[in-house]
Design a protein around this motif. Sequence first.
Motif, PDB file in Angstrom:
ATOM      1  N   PRO A 204       0.805  -1.228   0.000  1.00  0.00           N
ATOM      2  CA  PRO A 204       0.000   0.000   0.000  1.00  0.00           C
ATOM      3  C   PRO A 204       0.838   1.277   0.000  1.00  0.00           C
ATOM      4  N   ALA A 208       0.849   4.150  -2.902  1.00  0.00           N
ATOM      5  CA  ALA A 208       0.538   5.548  -2.611  1.00  0.00           C
ATOM      6  C   ALA A 208       1.536   6.483  -3.271  1.00  0.00           C
ATOM      7  N   ARG A 209       2.800   6.085  -3.349  1.00  0.00           N
ATOM      8  CA  ARG A 209       3.814   6.901  -4.032  1.00  0.00           C
ATOM      9  C   ARG A 209       3.478   7.054  -5.509  1.00  0.00           C
ATOM     10  N   GLY A 211       0.437   7.304  -6.588  1.00  0.00           N
ATOM     11  CA  GLY A 211      -0.815   8.041  -6.693  1.00  0.00           C
ATOM     12  C   GLY A 211      -2.061   7.191  -6.543  1.00  0.00           C
ATOM     13  N   PHE A 212      -1.926   5.961  -6.027  1.00  0.00           N
ATOM     14  CA  PHE A 212      -3.071   5.065  -5.879  1.00  0.00           C
ATOM     15  C   PHE A 212      -3.386   4.866  -4.405  1.00  0.00           C
ATOM     16  N   ASP A 213      -4.680   4.778  -4.075  1.00  0.00           N
ATOM     17  CA  ASP A 213      -5.048   4.624  -2.671  1.00  0.00           C
ATOM     18  C   ASP A 213      -4.896   3.196  -2.168  1.00  0.00           C
ATOM     19  N   ARG A 214      -4.650   2.255  -3.086  1.00  0.00           N
ATOM     20  CA  ARG A 214      -4.368   0.871  -2.707  1.00  0.00           C
ATOM     21  C   ARG A 214      -3.675   0.190  -3.882  1.00  0.00           C
TER      22      ARG A 214
END
Length: 292
Positions: A204, A208-209, A211-214
């Motif tokens: 996770p 996030a790096r 740009g995704f929330d999961r």
Amino acid sequence: MALDHELVGVPGEPVPRSWEATDALLYALGVGAGAEDPQRELAFTTENTEGVAQRVLPTFAVLAAQARGGPRRRLGDFDPARLVHAEQAFRLHRPLPVAGSVSVTSTVTAMLDKGRGALVRTESVATDADGRPLVTASSGAFIMGEGGAGSVSAERSDGRPSPGDEPWSRPDREPDHRVVYRTRPDQALLYRLSGDRNPLHSDPAFAARGGFDRPILHGLCTYGFTGRALLHTLCDSDPERFHAMYGRFSRPVFPGDVLVVNLWRDGENRALFQTQTEDGTVVIDRGVVHHS
């Protein structure tokens, strides 16, 4: 250093690649074979079913043509979390064996300035012990934030234009076929066992790096689900009739999403396709498949 344009057109060192029957079975499970009905697709998910010879899903060709384990060629200096798989194509020169050994030579064929990022295209040719080509695979990676440095291209080894540059438009009619598959919530954890351990699909914090929330599903996993739909719909499940495939990854897929493959026949041996999620978002666009 940003991207190293001097790599374009220079073949890398040949890298040996081999696989066993178990690798083909694991890959098939990783792209959903047998998930909805374990008694279907047994030719791809088992090796000892009475009266059923093991076969290999055509999209396994992409893995067979990956140069793993050899010296890595650095494309440049950038955060790997900003790299996403943008497009994928392959052409089978012969059906894939259940187990095999090849030599893979990869060449960066283009670094294209796309403004907000750069598209890096690579061609990989897998040849057998006699030097005969088995697979020619082409992939594109989009690296966010690496635009503005100009474009460099080289001719592909087969002299063909990049599959991603072919004209394409969605037919103005309902699809001739529509296939629906549901991915599993743990699909990425299963697919990664076929070799792609990129933490974008499992970690996770790394996701996030980017740009995704999961964590997102591997593009090649969605590609494999799509290839199964094309194989069963166009080729009567016969891998020998499946010759080539191209698709552009347009949106991320998350494990657990429903995939809808829309397919339009475009002549006797060619078809166009798009893969969507259940809400209609196109996740593989500009799809082309060649078959017999």
